[in-house]
Write a protein that holds these residues in place. Structure first.
Motif, PDB file in Angstrom:
ATOM      1  N   TYR A   8      52.313 126.104  60.190  1.00 18.64           N
ATOM      2  CA  TYR A   8      52.402 126.071  58.726  1.00 18.64           C
ATOM      3  C   TYR A   8      53.764 126.540  58.213  1.00 18.64           C
ATOM      4  O   TYR A   8      53.861 127.238  57.202  1.00 18.64           O
ATOM      5  CB  TYR A   8      51.277 126.904  58.104  1.00 18.64           C
ATOM      6  N   ALA A   9      54.830 126.170  58.913  1.00 10.06           N
ATOM      7  CA  ALA A   9      56.182 126.461  58.422  1.00 10.06           C
ATOM      8  C   ALA A   9      56.488 125.575  57.212  1.00 10.06           C
ATOM      9  O   ALA A   9      55.960 124.469  57.074  1.00 10.06           O
ATOM     10  CB  ALA A   9      57.212 126.244  59.529  1.00 10.06           C
ATOM     11  N   GLU A  10      57.366 126.069  56.334  1.00 13.24           N
ATOM     12  CA  GLU A  10      57.743 125.322  55.131  1.00 13.24           C
ATOM     13  C   GLU A  10      59.029 124.565  55.395  1.00 13.24           C
ATOM     14  O   GLU A  10      60.053 125.148  55.746  1.00 13.24           O
ATOM     15  CB  GLU A  10      57.927 126.281  53.955  1.00 13.24           C
ATOM     16  N   ILE A  11      58.995 123.249  55.200  1.00 14.43           N
ATOM     17  CA  ILE A  11      60.168 122.396  55.369  1.00 14.43           C
ATOM     18  C   ILE A  11      60.424 121.707  54.043  1.00 14.43           C
ATOM     19  O   ILE A  11      59.556 120.995  53.515  1.00 14.43           O
ATOM     20  CB  ILE A  11      59.960 121.348  56.490  1.00 14.43           C
ATOM     21  N   SER A  12      61.593 121.919  53.469  1.00 12.35           N
ATOM     22  CA  SER A  12      61.901 121.383  52.149  1.00 12.35           C
ATOM     23  C   SER A  12      63.280 120.741  52.164  1.00 12.35           C
ATOM     24  O   SER A  12      64.139 121.076  52.996  1.00 12.35           O
ATOM     25  CB  SER A  12      61.856 122.490  51.084  1.00 12.35           C
ATOM     26  N   ILE A  13      63.493 119.796  51.236  1.00 18.32           N
ATOM     27  CA  ILE A  13      64.790 119.158  51.046  1.00 18.32           C
ATOM     28  C   ILE A  13      65.488 119.875  49.903  1.00 18.32           C
ATOM     29  O   ILE A  13      64.956 119.973  48.799  1.00 18.32           O
ATOM     30  CB  ILE A  13      64.624 117.663  50.748  1.00 18.32           C
ATOM     31  N   ARG A  14      66.680 120.384  50.171  1.00 21.57           N
ATOM     32  CA  ARG A  14      67.397 121.198  49.197  1.00 21.57           C
ATOM     33  C   ARG A  14      67.702 120.397  47.931  1.00 21.57           C
ATOM     34  O   ARG A  14      67.997 119.205  47.965  1.00 21.57           O
ATOM     35  CB  ARG A  14      68.690 121.732  49.813  1.00 21.57           C
ATOM     36  N   ASN A  15      67.601 121.103  46.790  1.00 19.40           N
ATOM     37  CA  ASN A  15      67.881 120.532  45.458  1.00 19.40           C
ATOM     38  C   ASN A  15      66.873 119.442  45.074  1.00 19.40           C
ATOM     39  O   ASN A  15      67.154 118.610  44.211  1.00 19.40           O
ATOM     40  CB  ASN A  15      69.303 119.981  45.372  1.00 19.40           C
ATOM     41  N   THR A  16      65.726 119.433  45.708  1.00 23.06           N
ATOM     42  CA  THR A  16      64.646 118.529  45.326  1.00 23.06           C
ATOM     43  C   THR A  16      63.338 119.309  45.312  1.00 23.06           C
ATOM     44  O   THR A  16      63.303 120.490  45.662  1.00 23.06           O
ATOM     45  CB  THR A  16      64.519 117.344  46.309  1.00 23.06           C
ATOM     46  N   PHE A  17      62.269 118.637  44.894  1.00 26.43           N
ATOM     47  CA  PHE A  17      60.943 119.261  44.886  1.00 26.43           C
ATOM     48  C   PHE A  17      60.093 118.756  46.047  1.00 26.43           C
ATOM     49  O   PHE A  17      58.869 118.930  46.033  1.00 26.43           O
ATOM     50  CB  PHE A  17      60.229 118.971  43.555  1.00 26.43           C
ATOM     51  N   ARG A  18      60.715 118.155  47.042  1.00 21.42           N
ATOM     52  CA  ARG A  18      59.975 117.603  48.174  1.00 21.42           C
ATOM     53  C   ARG A  18      59.813 118.675  49.238  1.00 21.42           C
ATOM     54  O   ARG A  18      60.795 119.176  49.798  1.00 21.42           O
ATOM     55  CB  ARG A  18      60.701 116.383  48.724  1.00 21.42           C
ATOM     56  N   VAL A  19      58.557 119.040  49.499  1.00 20.29           N
ATOM     57  CA  VAL A  19      58.227 120.099  50.454  1.00 20.29           C
ATOM     58  C   VAL A  19      57.036 119.641  51.293  1.00 20.29           C
ATOM     59  O   VAL A  19      56.087 119.054  50.763  1.00 20.29           O
ATOM     60  CB  VAL A  19      57.881 121.430  49.746  1.00 20.29           C
ATOM     61  N   VAL A  20      57.099 119.900  52.585  1.00 14.76           N
ATOM     62  CA  VAL A  20      55.952 119.675  53.466  1.00 14.76           C
ATOM     63  C   VAL A  20      55.747 120.939  54.291  1.00 14.76           C
ATOM     64  O   VAL A  20      56.626 121.802  54.371  1.00 14.76           O
ATOM     65  CB  VAL A  20      56.153 118.461  54.400  1.00 14.76           C
ATOM     66  N   TYR A  21      54.573 121.038  54.886  1.00 15.76           N
ATOM     67  CA  TYR A  21      54.234 122.178  55.736  1.00 15.76           C
ATOM     68  C   TYR A  21      53.794 121.653  57.102  1.00 15.76           C
ATOM     69  O   TYR A  21      53.123 120.627  57.203  1.00 15.76           O
ATOM     70  CB  TYR A  21      53.128 123.027  55.110  1.00 15.76           C
ATOM     71  N   GLY A  22      54.189 122.391  58.125  1.00 16.40           N
ATOM     72  CA  GLY A  22      53.767 122.020  59.471  1.00 16.40           C
ATOM     73  C   GLY A  22      52.282 122.255  59.667  1.00 16.40           C
ATOM     74  O   GLY A  22      51.624 122.948  58.887  1.00 16.40           O
ATOM     75  N   ASN A  23      51.744 121.680  60.729  1.00 16.57           N
ATOM     76  CA  ASN A  23      50.327 121.867  61.021  1.00 16.57           C
ATOM     77  C   ASN A  23      50.123 123.105  61.886  1.00 16.57           C
ATOM     78  O   ASN A  23      51.049 123.894  62.110  1.00 16.57           O
ATOM     79  CB  ASN A  23      49.745 120.611  61.688  1.00 16.57           C
ATOM     80  N   GLU A  24      48.909 123.276  62.400  1.00 16.49           N
ATOM     81  CA  GLU A  24      48.601 124.476  63.176  1.00 16.49           C
ATOM     82  C   GLU A  24      49.342 124.523  64.502  1.00 16.49           C
ATOM     83  O   GLU A  24      49.448 125.590  65.116  1.00 16.49           O
ATOM     84  CB  GLU A  24      47.092 124.559  63.431  1.00 16.49           C
ATOM     85  N   SER A  25      49.868 123.388  64.940  1.00 11.67           N
ATOM     86  CA  SER A  25      50.624 123.345  66.198  1.00 11.67           C
ATOM     87  C   SER A  25      52.127 123.430  65.985  1.00 11.67           C
ATOM     88  O   SER A  25      52.896 123.295  66.935  1.00 11.67           O
ATOM     89  CB  SER A  25      50.292 122.057  66.962  1.00 11.67           C
ATOM     90  N   GLY A  26      52.558 123.631  64.735  1.00 13.60           N
ATOM     91  CA  GLY A  26      53.980 123.737  64.443  1.00 13.60           C
ATOM     92  C   GLY A  26      54.668 122.415  64.212  1.00 13.60           C
ATOM     93  O   GLY A  26      55.881 122.386  63.967  1.00 13.60           O
ATOM     94  N   PHE A  27      53.944 121.285  64.263  1.00 11.84           N
ATOM     95  CA  PHE A  27      54.548 119.963  64.088  1.00 11.84           C
ATOM     96  C   PHE A  27      54.702 119.646  62.608  1.00 11.84           C
ATOM     97  O   PHE A  27      53.840 119.958  61.787  1.00 11.84           O
ATOM     98  CB  PHE A  27      53.693 118.895  64.769  1.00 11.84           C
ATOM     99  N   PHE A  28      55.810 118.972  62.263  1.00 11.97           N
ATOM    100  CA  PHE A  28      56.057 118.561  60.885  1.00 11.97           C
ATOM    101  C   PHE A  28      56.710 117.186  60.893  1.00 11.97           C
ATOM    102  O   PHE A  28      57.284 116.742  61.903  1.00 11.97           O
ATOM    103  CB  PHE A  28      56.951 119.564  60.156  1.00 11.97           C
ATOM    104  N   SER A  29      56.663 116.504  59.754  1.00 11.18           N
ATOM    105  CA  SER A  29      57.319 115.215  59.584  1.00 11.18           C
ATOM    106  C   SER A  29      57.585 115.015  58.103  1.00 11.18           C
ATOM    107  O   SER A  29      56.686 115.210  57.269  1.00 11.18           O
ATOM    108  CB  SER A  29      56.452 114.082  60.143  1.00 11.18           C
ATOM    109  N   ILE A  30      58.838 114.622  57.769  1.00  4.31           N
ATOM    110  CA  ILE A  30      59.219 114.459  56.371  1.00  4.31           C
ATOM    111  C   ILE A  30      60.260 113.352  56.263  1.00  4.31           C
ATOM    112  O   ILE A  30      61.192 113.292  57.071  1.00  4.31           O
ATOM    113  CB  ILE A  30      59.763 115.782  55.783  1.00  4.31           C
ATOM    114  N   PRO A  31      60.121 112.444  55.292  1.00  4.26           N
ATOM    115  CA  PRO A  31      61.159 111.439  55.078  1.00  4.26           C
ATOM    116  C   PRO A  31      62.299 112.033  54.256  1.00  4.26           C
ATOM    117  O   PRO A  31      62.081 112.744  53.277  1.00  4.26           O
ATOM    118  CB  PRO A  31      60.425 110.332  54.322  1.00  4.26           C
ATOM    119  N   ALA A  32      63.517 111.708  54.655  1.00  4.10           N
ATOM    120  CA  ALA A  32      64.695 112.225  53.961  1.00  4.10           C
ATOM    121  C   ALA A  32      65.782 111.167  54.004  1.00  4.10           C
ATOM    122  O   ALA A  32      65.655 110.127  54.661  1.00  4.10           O
ATOM    123  CB  ALA A  32      65.172 113.523  54.601  1.00  4.10           C
TER     124      ALA A  32
END
Length: 211
Positions: free
Chosen positions: A45-69
């Motif tokens: 559940y780490a927080e991954i965000s794109i700077r200067n935008t409101f786009r934020v996703v959170y990783g799952n219980e295994s630490g995996f994340f995916s975000i379009p940028a």
């Protein structure tokens, strides 16, 4: 005719612009982890965000994340009690997918040393301690906390915990299934109910409490 050609040119430019925008997108995926005693431990559940935008996703219980940028975006990764990290997607990145496995480090905060001195000197402790008059006060507090009416009042004010709720639910279900297909007995004919009624009467449970 000229108007039609002009509209066609505008439509083609819009389509080419959308294609160019789609081509600028990159799918960023990865795993957030840390090393604890030379062992790899994923951070859920780490927080991954794109700077200067409101786009934020959170990783799952295994630490995996995916975000379009987009190429050139700065990706910020935050996790409580860990040093924040950032990653910049290169403008000249050719592929449409990028993998990022990030090793985060703990954010250690050193507090200044605090020395607690309850008495000016240890020789003062004995006379000051003997001079404290706390016996009667503490005895009164203990008696008040152990009084039956006080304990009963606290029990009525306290909410049931999970175990008590489950026990009550299972007891009600068991009683419901026990008398399935028949009329359950009325408590007015139960000797135990009459005994509890007289005990409550003697305790004064039916008296109106003064507000």
């Amino acid at each position: 005719m000229l108007r039609f050609i002009f509209c066609l040119i505008l439509s083609l430019s819009s389509v080419l612009n959308l294609i160019a925008q789609d081509n600028s997108l990159v799918q960023l995926s990865g795993i957030i982890y840390t090393r604890d005693d030379n062992k790899i431990k994923t951070l859920p559940y780490a927080e991954i965000s794109i700077r200067n935008t409101f786009r934020v996703v959170y990783g799952n219980e295994s630490g995996f994340f995916s975000i379009p940028a987009q190429r050139g975006d700065t990706i910020d990764i935050n996790y409580l009690s860990y040093v924040s990290e950032s990653f910049i997607i290169p403008n000249d990145f050719q592929d449409d997918k990028i993998s990022l496995n990030l090793d985060m480090n703990r954010d250690t905060i050193f507090l200044p040393t605090a020395l607690v001195h309850p008495w000016p000197d240890k020789e003062h402790f004995r006379p000051e301690f003997l001079a404290m008059d706390v016996e009667e006060t503490m005895q009164d507090i203990a008696n008040a906390n152990l009084a039956q009416d006080k304990i009963r009042e606290m029990m009525l004010m306290s909410r049931r915990d999970g175990q008590e709720n489950v026990s009550l639910y299972l007891s009600q279900q068991a009683q419901k299934y026990y008398y399935a297909g028949q009329i359950p007995p009325q408590k007015i004919f139960s000797p135990g109910a009459w005994i509890e009624f007289f005990r409550a009467w003697k305790r004064g449970d039916f008296k109106k409490k003064k507000r």
